[in-house]
Design a protein around this motif. Structure first.
Motif, PDB file in Angstrom:
ATOM      1  N   THR A 261       1.799   2.964   4.888  1.00 30.13           N
ATOM      2  CA  THR A 261       1.566   1.999   6.183  1.00 30.13           C
ATOM      3  C   THR A 261       2.144   2.551   7.349  1.00 30.13           C
ATOM      4  OG1 THR A 261       3.414   0.955   5.246  1.00 30.13           O
ATOM      5  CG2 THR A 261       1.121   0.097   4.573  1.00 30.13           C
TER       6      THR A 261
ATOM      7  N   GLU B 104       0.791  -1.186  -0.015  1.00 29.19           N
ATOM      8  CA  GLU B 104       0.093  -0.016   0.112  1.00 29.19           C
ATOM      9  C   GLU B 104       1.134   1.373   0.049  1.00 29.19           C
ATOM     10  OE1 GLU B 104      -3.331   0.200   2.452  1.00 29.19           O
ATOM     11  OE2 GLU B 104      -3.109  -2.120   2.929  1.00 29.19           O
TER      12      GLU B 104
ATOM     13  N   LYS C  94      -5.960   8.817   4.379  1.00 28.59           N
ATOM     14  CA  LYS C  94      -5.352   7.819   5.305  1.00 28.59           C
ATOM     15  C   LYS C  94      -3.969   8.185   5.928  1.00 28.59           C
ATOM     16  CE  LYS C  94      -3.963   3.101   4.530  1.00 28.59           C
ATOM     17  NZ  LYS C  94      -3.876   1.867   3.652  1.00 28.59           N
TER      18      LYS C  94
ATOM     19  N   SER D 220      -4.069   9.218  -1.426  1.00 29.53           N
ATOM     20  CA  SER D 220      -4.816   8.727   0.031  1.00 29.53           C
ATOM     21  C   SER D 220      -4.502   9.616   0.940  1.00 29.53           C
ATOM     22  CB  SER D 220      -4.609   7.093   0.394  1.00 29.53           C
ATOM     23  OG  SER D 220      -5.016   6.771   1.445  1.00 29.53           O
TER      24      SER D 220
END
Length: 108
Positions: A13, A10, A35, A32
């Motif tokens: 992380t 990903e 995130k 992202s």
């Protein structure tokens, strides 16, 4: 000596390494942002200093500016560490770290 765990699949992380070098990893293209902000908030509540490992080809300019802005406004002491290629808009989050390290095998 700083070591990097294997590059995650990903883009962003969390990494759980030594006490100071707890942090997160950005790899691949930037993206992202939501995130990323969630991980930043989690780390800021638990640690007053942590690192962000970066090995990224970049992405859109707006993504780079968003990541850099979020890092710059953090109350935590953030060390950014460059591994491999840190290119294009990925250089923006790298340069706003309060302390910057670069692997001898990295290039910007």
């Amino acid at each position: 000596m700083v070591t990097q765990s294997s590059i995650p699949s990903e883009v962003i992380t969390l990494t759980k390494e030594g006490e100071f070098y707890k942090g997160l990893t950005i790899s691949g293209e930037l993206g992202s942002f939501g995130k990323f902000c969630g991980f930043m908030q989690e780390l800021e509540t638990q640690h007053n200093k942590f690192c962000i490992n970066i090995s990224s080809t970049g992405g859109g300019l707006h993504d780079g500016l968003a990541f850099a802005g979020r890092i710059a406004c953090s109350p935590s002491h953030i060390t950014t560490i460059a591994y491999g290629l840190v290119a294009s808009s990925a250089t923006l989050p790298y340069i706003v770290g309060k302390h910057r390290l670069i692997s001898r095998f990295a290039y910007l």
